[in-house]
Each structure stands twice: as C-alpha cells, then as structure tokens.
Design a protein around this motif. Structure first.
Motif, mmCIF file in Angstrom:
data_model
loop_
_atom_site.group_PDB
_atom_site.id
_atom_site.type_symbol
_atom_site.label_atom_id
_atom_site.label_comp_id
_atom_site.label_asym_id
_atom_site.label_seq_id
_atom_site.Cartn_x
_atom_site.Cartn_y
_atom_site.Cartn_z
ATOM 1 N N TYR A 1 -6.142 -1.012 6.377
ATOM 2 C CA TYR A 1 -5.948 -2.460 6.305
ATOM 3 C C TYR A 1 -6.712 -3.174 7.430
ATOM 4 N N LEU A 2 -6.549 -2.705 8.651
ATOM 5 C CA LEU A 2 -7.177 -3.359 9.802
ATOM 6 C C LEU A 2 -8.694 -3.409 9.670
ATOM 7 N N HIS A 3 -9.289 -2.307 9.242
ATOM 8 C CA HIS A 3 -10.740 -2.259 9.115
ATOM 9 C C HIS A 3 -11.229 -3.048 7.905
ATOM 10 N N ASP A 4 -10.644 -2.777 6.737
ATOM 11 C CA ASP A 4 -11.136 -3.392 5.504
ATOM 12 C C ASP A 4 -10.898 -4.894 5.450
ATOM 13 N N GLU A 5 -9.917 -5.389 6.201
ATOM 14 C CA GLU A 5 -9.654 -6.830 6.265
ATOM 15 C C GLU A 5 -10.433 -7.509 7.402
ATOM 16 N N GLY A 6 -11.249 -6.724 8.124
ATOM 17 C CA GLY A 6 -12.100 -7.286 9.170
ATOM 18 C C GLY A 6 -11.390 -7.609 10.472
ATOM 19 N N MET B 1 0.855 -1.188 0.000
ATOM 20 C CA MET B 1 0.000 0.000 0.000
ATOM 21 C C MET B 1 0.892 1.239 0.000
ATOM 22 N N HIS B 2 0.295 2.369 -0.348
ATOM 23 C CA HIS B 2 1.022 3.627 -0.220
ATOM 24 C C HIS B 2 0.102 4.686 0.357
ATOM 25 N N GLY B 3 0.710 5.607 1.081
ATOM 26 C CA GLY B 3 0.025 6.775 1.599
ATOM 27 C C GLY B 3 0.824 7.989 1.173
ATOM 28 N N ALA B 4 0.234 8.843 0.346
ATOM 29 C CA ALA B 4 0.894 10.060 -0.144
ATOM 30 C C ALA B 4 2.258 9.747 -0.762
ATOM 31 N N GLY B 5 2.357 8.599 -1.425
ATOM 32 C CA GLY B 5 3.593 8.248 -2.120
ATOM 33 C C GLY B 5 4.550 7.385 -1.327
ATOM 34 N N ASN B 6 4.412 7.300 -0.003
ATOM 35 C CA ASN B 6 5.232 6.373 0.788
ATOM 36 C C ASN B 6 4.663 4.977 0.575
ATOM 37 N N ASP B 7 5.411 4.114 -0.140
ATOM 38 C CA ASP B 7 4.908 2.767 -0.394
ATOM 39 C C ASP B 7 5.663 1.749 0.449
ATOM 40 N N GLY C 1 9.978 -3.985 -4.321
ATOM 41 C CA GLY C 1 10.195 -2.560 -4.533
ATOM 42 C C GLY C 1 9.293 -1.707 -3.674
ATOM 43 N N ASP C 2 9.896 -0.982 -2.727
ATOM 44 C CA ASP C 2 9.123 -0.154 -1.808
ATOM 45 C C ASP C 2 10.069 0.656 -0.930
ATOM 46 N N ASP C 3 9.455 1.472 -0.054
ATOM 47 C CA ASP C 3 10.227 2.266 0.901
ATOM 48 C C ASP C 3 10.608 1.479 2.145
ATOM 49 N N GLY C 4 9.977 0.321 2.358
ATOM 50 C CA GLY C 4 10.310 -0.475 3.524
ATOM 51 C C GLY C 4 9.238 -1.495 3.855
ATOM 52 N N LEU C 5 9.410 -2.096 5.013
ATOM 53 C CA LEU C 5 8.562 -3.181 5.495
ATOM 54 C C LEU C 5 7.865 -2.738 6.778
ATOM 55 N N VAL C 6 6.549 -2.944 6.849
ATOM 56 C CA VAL C 6 5.768 -2.588 8.027
ATOM 57 C C VAL C 6 5.155 -3.862 8.594
ATOM 58 N N LEU C 7 5.384 -4.092 9.881
ATOM 59 C CA LEU C 7 4.817 -5.251 10.562
ATOM 60 C C LEU C 7 3.653 -4.807 11.433
#
Length: 170
Positions: free
Chosen positions: A79-84, A4-10, A39-45
C-alpha cells in the motif's frame, strides 16, 4: 479505506496520515461484521511512527488490539509504495511488538510484487504475550472448537502462534 488480504488474512486499511479516526476498537467491530459491515478480520491503521518510517495499529474484529500481524504488515508495504507514500524498498514499520523491517520486491511495472517481513527470532519466553496458566511459551495443549485437543509449542514472533509439528499435512 482499502481492503486487502495477505495469505487469506483480510483487513480494512485506513491511512490515518490523511484520515484520522476515533474509537478504532468500536469501528473494527462494526466494519468487520461479515453480514452487516464490510466484512474482514479486523482494522489496520497506518500512521506516523515514533521509531521507524510508518506505524501500524491493528484491531481484531472483536475490537481487541493485536501486537502485530505479518500478513497485514506485508499489505502495508504494498500500500505505502503503490500509493506513492514512499519510494523506499526497505521500510521500518513501528508495531506494538517493535520495529519490523519490510522488504519490498518491485515488479517490472513499478508496483510491488511481493513483500517479505523480518519477524525477528522466534522467542519462547514472552509470558505477557500469551495467557497460559503458567505464563510459559513452551509445550502445551489447545482444544479447538470441535473438541479435539492438539499438542504443540507456543512461540512468539510479535504475536503468539501455536506451532503443531506433524509428519504429514494430510
């Protein structure tokens, strides 16, 4: 994973509640490569929280761990909401820079339209978050890779942005 990206941060997002991973520093470097990886700016856990509803750990594409990222936080809310995973519209997200409150704005279709993050009050005295010679977060200079020097103000919102005041954006 989800990208996902927010304002270009992917970022690549991994729900560690379902899929725990080892060595996120190395995986962030490997997966973030824009030529040989995802390909991205990083990994989010996304994980369980000691304080709050969920936690966020974020690793830059060089493997270093960041304190937090507002754009990544907004994506986590969606993500948290839309994935239930939650039906809350106010989520307390546990980050290395403290709890950040996500406010989810739900569209008519039941999915998250936008997310706002309470980043708290900007601080100018958090020397551990910025490696300046004197440890201050006040006025300073930054030289860009093109050699041009910019004057601005160091502030902390849980991460250390450098704010440049200007008369016009052009």
């Amino acid at each position: 994973f989800t990208k996902m990206h927010g304002a270009g941060n992917d970022y690549i997002y991994v729900n560690t509640l379902e899929t725990p991973i080892d060595n996120p520093e190395a995986l962030s470097i490997l997966w973030s490569d824009r030529h040989k990886g995802i390909g991205d700016d990083g990994l989010v856990l996304i994980g369980p929280a000691k304080h709050g509803d969920f936690s966020m750990r974020i690793f830059n594409n060089d493997g270093s761990e960041a304190m937090m990222c507002g754009n990544a936080s907004r994506c986590i809310g969606k993500y948290l909401h839309d994935e239930g995973l939650t039906d809350k519209t106010d989520i307390k997200l546990d980050t290395l820079s403290g709890i950040k409150v996500l406010k989810l704005h739900i569209a008519d279709d039941g999915l998250v339209d936008t997310v706002t993050v309470d980043m708290d009050t900007p601080k100018t005295a958090v020397p551990a978050q910025l490696a300046t010679p004197d440890g201050s977060l006040v006025e300073g200079e930054v030289t860009a890779t093109d050699g041009k020097t910019y004057c601005g103000t160091f502030v902390s919102l849980g991460n250390p942005p450098f704010v440049i005041f200007t008369e016009g954006v052009e």
